[in-house]
Design a protein around this motif. Structure first.
Motif, PDB file in Angstrom:
ATOM      1  N   SER B  13      27.898 109.013  20.620  1.00 26.08           N
ATOM      2  CA  SER B  13      27.393 109.927  19.595  1.00 26.08           C
ATOM      3  C   SER B  13      28.483 110.862  19.098  1.00 26.08           C
ATOM      4  CB  SER B  13      26.249 110.775  20.143  1.00 26.08           C
ATOM      5  OG  SER B  13      25.203 109.954  20.555  1.00 26.08           O
ATOM      6  N   LEU B 243      23.635 111.786  17.036  1.00 26.00           N
ATOM      7  CA  LEU B 243      22.967 111.740  18.338  1.00 26.00           C
ATOM      8  C   LEU B 243      21.883 110.670  18.354  1.00 26.00           C
ATOM      9  CD1 LEU B 243      22.734 115.544  19.129  1.00 26.00           C
ATOM     10  CD2 LEU B 243      24.047 113.832  20.391  1.00 26.00           C
ATOM     11  N   GLY B 246      23.516 107.168  18.097  1.00 19.11           N
ATOM     12  CA  GLY B 246      24.273 106.930  19.329  1.00 19.11           C
ATOM     13  C   GLY B 246      23.353 106.625  20.501  1.00 19.11           C
TER      14      GLY B 246
END
Lengths: 244, 282, 318
Positions: B13, B243, B246
């Motif tokens: 991420s 985020l 990821g």
């Protein structure tokens, strides 16, 4: 009745633009909405045509609630608008623009094979509309190269071409010379015999000439409604609108 | 095990964040989607490779390759982007597309078509024991770099004058234009900075994924997805999108390997369906 | 960028010249030339499909190689695994391409131009990644042993290079006709109107999303046809066919040829493919040259070769 607005509210962030708007328009009636700059006229128009959605309240068209319909669907029901700023198909000729608008009326817009310009009945229709709006001598001119006044007429023509039941005209005379304004007033008066019209306009002369009923909008509220004569004589309106 | 996967996902991420934030800032400021962003990432990795080979120091590479990538970005800005700021968006995107070809072949000409690897510096080459599981310390370092950049960015954007100007121009371009703070200088620095971040992503990832031609497109596609999901031009969106993508990608690969290839695209499709403007609309 | 060159007369003239040229090369060329002509024709079909949505719908796709791949793989699998004759497999491939595009199109056609590029690029790469790992599709090895259609009932043997080239030219003429008809028809003009002024099309009650989705799937169907023909020409597929560079080359072709002119797409496909072929014989950094050339065309020749021809014609006073 053609259009009925009840109890409309609209805010942008913390700014209230429309407050408790109630308007009824009858068939073949020409209604004018006036008010100083920033009174909320344009927003009201956008709410009617479906570009902006109201926070509270109902929009009814021919006794049918159309709150949830978007611009396209409202247009198909017969609510047609002309814009304050010319919104044309600049790369198309006058005839093509009008035929394109007509193609929706005849449900031929999904046709994949037959060239648009060879659809005779659409073409006849487009030519008739061109005559109505005084553009019959400019059929094959590209919209981009028309003078501003003629573009304004075409703007109106496209709105008429999709066979409306209700015409929304947003300052049809904006930016026009006095002579051009005269032409367009004649034109709209002719139209008002066939269509229900709601018109927003700055030019009071235009309004007094056209409207059956006038609504006065100030800071998002309707402060007055009545015949042109009543508005002319109203002290309140003169104070708000004319600043006297 | 869960901890390891969590850290892997976080590391991935953070790399995506470094890339997406550069792309999204450039988009926010200049309204240009720079398809050559992946190429800058690749250049960062290759420049790092050269520095590492000649000076035998990863730390020098870590410092200088982002700087050199930023210089490449500055050069691109000077000869191309400066002139196309007000051009048609389609024209802009096509031009950056042309740059991908140039970037790819330049790299092949200079460094050849072989794939290379960079080894992590001595200090970070060992594994650390985390709750009975060994974990490569270098990956922790990448997470650390990502968080460091995040904090720096936050500090720059919130506490400095130039940051405030950038923020204003991204959030409300109209007002920024009126206040005349959307100057050429800010665009120049921001563009170069965004490119530098791409280079940083390239060099930090190199010891994990290696260096090879073609790495640019792989990463470009992921970055584009992050930006589309997060909301183009939104800094918060870049972080949240990075985020999300990821973690979905890393955990998807472990728990539903059959669908690993398509799961992030499914996330993108769902976002487009329910939030066509991305999670954080500007 | 004006983005559209609408001139039916010039379009037809250029098309006739190009078809005549390809026929001449085909008749007088050797084995290799004939193969090369067929390759260019197939790329032209692909370029036309891209050109159609890029210009009419304002949808520049960087993932169109996906549909090329769908057409190619569908033909291969239908004919090899299911024993459907290749000629019919072509039609089924087109339908499969159409249908998949309709599903995808529902999500993406209303996206703004640059987002459309980003999303199609991502989708195309997803398909590429999937093809590489799919056992059904032969993974990284691809599929070999695909036969050409058997048209012996017409006394035609498509395995002869010259005949197969003519077969592709036949398809190109059909595609050209179809697309130029759609372009002039109400649907095409409505698409053009959406590109010029999308708000107004809504305001006059147009079915914006439906028009665009139809255009997208027609384009995908044509790209699938190109894929099907490509696999018949070569007899094998490699997953490289679905790589983003293939979509990218298609994009370069239509920009170089002059976007929106249909014939320009054929012109662009021919010129770019010939340059690429010749360059890659001499140097191995031809992508660099193509990239630079592309940037120069975008910057200084916005209507590509088509624009060049149009302005020369004007100067000569036609």
């Amino acid at each position: 009745m053609a259009l009925k607005l009840t109890n409309l509210y609209k805010s942008f962030g913390s700014i209230r633009v429309l407050e408790d708007i109630n308007i009824i328009s009858n068939k073949k009636e020409c209604i004018a909405i006036i008010g100083p700059n920033g009174a909320g006229k344009s927003t009201l128009f956008k709410v009617i045509s479906g570009i902006v959605k109201q926070d509270i309240g109902n929009v009814e068209f021919n006794n049918k609630n159309i709150n949830e319909l978007n611009v396209e669907k409202r247009a198909r029901l017969g609510i047609s608008q002309s814009f304050q700023k010319n919104s044309l198909f600049l790369e198309m000729t006058v005839k093509e623009s009008l035929m394109l608008a007509c193609s929706h009326k005849y449900k031929t817009s999904f046709n994949l094979i037959k060239p648009l310009i060879k659809n005779n009945f659409i073409s006849d229709d487009a030519i008739m509309i061109a005559k109505d709006i005084g553009l019959e001598n400019y059929l094959d001119v590209q919209s981009e190269f028309l003078s501003y006044g003629l573009q304004r007429q075409l703007e109106l023509g496209i709105a008429i071409a999709c066979n409306p039941k209700l015409l929304l005209l947003d300052e049809p005379t904006a930016g026009m010379s006095p002579a051009e304004t005269k032409d367009i007033i004649t034109l709209i008066r002719k139209l008002s015999k066939d269509y229900s019209i709601i018109i927003v306009e700055h030019d009071m002369e235009v309004i007094y000439n056209l409207a059956d009923k006038i609504y006065v909008l100030d800071r998002g509220k309707l402060i007055f409604e009545g015949s042109p004569n009543a508005v002319k004589n109203s002290k309140l309106v003169q104070k708000v609108y004319l600043g006297i | 095990m869960l901890l390891i996967q969590f850290l892997n996902a976080l590391q991935f991420s953070m790399t995506l964040f470094l890339l997406a934030v550069g792309l999204t800032i450039i988009f926010g400021l200049m309204k240009i989607v720079n398809l050559a962003h992946g190429s800058l990432y690749m250049i960062g990795a290759y420049v790092g490779l050269s520095i590492w080979t000649y000076f035998d120091s990863f730390w020098l590479a870590l410092i200088f390759s982002p700087l050199i990538t930023a210089l490449v970005g500055a050069f691109l800005y000077y000869i191309l982007f400066r002139h196309i700021q007000n051009a048609d968006p389609m024209k802009q995107v096509l031009l950056t597309f042309g740059l991908i070809y140039i970037g790819l072949d330049s790299v092949r000409l200079i460094w050849g078509t072989m794939s290379h690897s960079i080894s992590a510096p001595e200090l970070l080459s060992k594994s650390i024991i985390l709750i009975n599981n060994p974990y490569p310390s270098y990956r922790l370092f990448v997470i650390f770099i990502g968080i460091l950049v995040l904090i720096c960015l936050y500090f720059i954007l919130e506490k400095t004058v130039i940051g405030a100007k950038v923020r204003a121009s991204v959030d409300d371009p109209e007002a920024a234009k009126l206040l005349k703070i959307n100057t050429d200088k800010i665009l120049f620095y921001t563009f170069s900075f965004g490119c530098g971040l791409a280079g940083l992503a390239g060099i930090t990832v190199a010891p994990i994924l290696g260096v090879e031609p073609g790495m640019d497109m792989e990463v470009l596609v992921l970055t584009l997805i992050v930006v589309v999901v997060g909301g183009p031009g939104s800094l918060k969106g870049a972080l949240v999108g990075a985020l999300l993508i990821g973690f979905v990608d890393s955990f998807g690969k472990v728990y539903i390997p059959q669908l690993a290839q398509i799961i992030i695209y499914a996330v993108m499709a769902l976002t487009l369906l329910f939030r066509p403007d991305g999670l954080y609309k500007r | 960028m004006r983005a559209v060159n609408y001139n039916p007369k010039l379009r037809f003239q250029i098309m006739i010249i190009l078809i005549l040229l390809s026929i001449i090369f085909n008749i007088f060329g050797g084995y290799f030339t004939r193969f090369f002509v067929a390759e260019i024709i197939i790329l032209s079909i692909f370029a036309i499909s891209l050109d159609f949505i890029a210009s009419r719908g304002g949808m520049v796709s960087l993932g169109h190689a996906m549909f090329l791949g769908i057409g190619a793989y569908a033909t291969a699998i239908l004919s090899i695994n299911y024993g459907i004759p290749p000629f019919y497999a072509t039609f089924f491939s087109i339908l499969i391409g159409l249908f998949i595009a309709l599903l995808i199109g529902y999500f993406i056609v209303l996206l703004d131009g640059i987002f459309f590029i980003m999303v199609t690029l991502a989708l195309g790469e997803m398909f590429h990644a999937w093809v590489f790992t799919s056992e059904l599709l032969g993974g990284s090895d691809g599929i070999t042993g695909i036969m050409r259609p058997d048209l012996s009932f017409l006394k035609i043997d498509l395995n002869t290079p010259i005949i197969f080239s003519f077969y592709t030219i036949f398809w190109l003429i059909i595609v050209y006709n179809l697309i130029s008809r759609i372009t002039d028809a109400p649907l095409g003009r409505n698409l053009d109107a959406i590109r010029q002024n999308s708000e107004r099309v809504s305001a006059i009650g147009g079915y914006k999303k439906t028009y665009k989705a139809i255009a997208f799937s027609i384009s995908a169907g044509i790209a699938s046809l190109a894929g099907s023909l490509y696999v018949q020409l070569n007899g094998f597929i490699s997953p490289e066919l679905t790589h983003w560079t293939v979509s990218g080359e298609g994009l370069i072709m239509i920009i170089v040829g002059g976007i929106g002119s249909i014939s320009g797409a054929i012109l662009g496909a021919s010129v770019v493919h010939i340059i690429q072929h010749e360059l890659s014989n001499i140097i191995n950094w031809w992508m660099l040259v193509i990239g630079f050339g592309f940037i120069l065309v975008v910057l200084f020749m916005k209507d590509g070769l088509w624009g060049l021809i149009e302005s020369i014609k004007k100067k000569l006073g036609y």
